[in-house]
Design a protein around this motif. Sequence first.
Motif: not given
Lengths: 192, 158
Positions: A35-37, A39-41, A43-44, A151, B41-42, B44-45
């Motif tokens: 999920i981090c992988f 959602f985090g990517t 996000l950018f 999430i 997640a933030v 982590g990204g």
Amino acid sequence: MLDIAKWLATTEWSIALHESLYLYPWIESSHVLFICFFFGTLLFVDLRLTGKVFTNLSISEMNKGILPLTIIGFCLMTLTGLLLFYAIPVRNYQNIFFRIKILLIIIAGLNALFFHRRMSKEAKKWDKDSSIPKSMKVSAIASLFTWSLVIISGRLIAYNWFDCDRQPQSEWINFLTSCVVDYQLYEGIDGI
Amino acid sequence: MESNQIIELFYFFEDSFIGEYIRGSTWLFPVIESFHLIGLAVLGGSVVIGDFRLMGFILKKEKIGYVIKQTRVWFKFGFFILVSTGIPLFLSEAVKCFYSRAFWIKMICLVIGIAFTFLVRNPLVLKGYDGKLIPLLGFSSFFIWTVVAASGRWIGFS
């Protein structure tokens, strides 16, 4: 659908997953990391569309660089998510937060579909400069917002306080979760 | 500080108003935990994008300093969400945390991760260091933060 979930629950692998001491927590931890992988990517990617980060890169350069990671994250997240569902199919199927989550995933998916269709048609016009159409910016923010809700609802699945076994619940909750309840058992108890 | 003094302190945390208030609610702990996950997640990204660039997997044409600069604000934002949701979560089950090995592993790795990010990784990259150790820097950071996240999730299983 409930019958399918019930059948899934009787399969050997579902029982093995459900009863495993370490495998289930490992899958759940991996689900969180993916999920981090994802959602985090994402996000950018979405922040680039709103013009907040990586403005030196064009939108297509950004997508080319980051989106493969987002897609890998999505696939692994989905795979582990399906396994988590498969481990406890009936309880998940009747879980209101699971249902909300699926609905939100559909909304997020439709938003992504709309977004990429338009992107592939028109991106050349605004790829380099900063005049990204407002509707695309809105779509990027909507994507982040919807996935955040996915999430949140996903995390709440584990804490379901509307579980079919926790009666009495109101009639409409039982309707929304397809819970089969013998109401006569709870006659005279508040909340029904 | 001896271990019985530490456990007393943890009991004090758990008996705090915030701790009791969260324990008294059905939905507060899950909701705070959901936001904790978003913070993760933030953070982590920004870790994934920064470290994968350092390891040479993505955005190879971009300078590493530029990528770190773009991601560090979001790293701090994610960290802010994590701390502001993590503290109330901790207060609500401090004693359980004391006896959880995963909690202590997480805390030790968290300190290492913060020190590594702000004292080693970011200063080196932002000063323009571009030597052979850059991929190792990225791998180390990615590894530490993965352990922090995984051990954090494991607190819930202990």
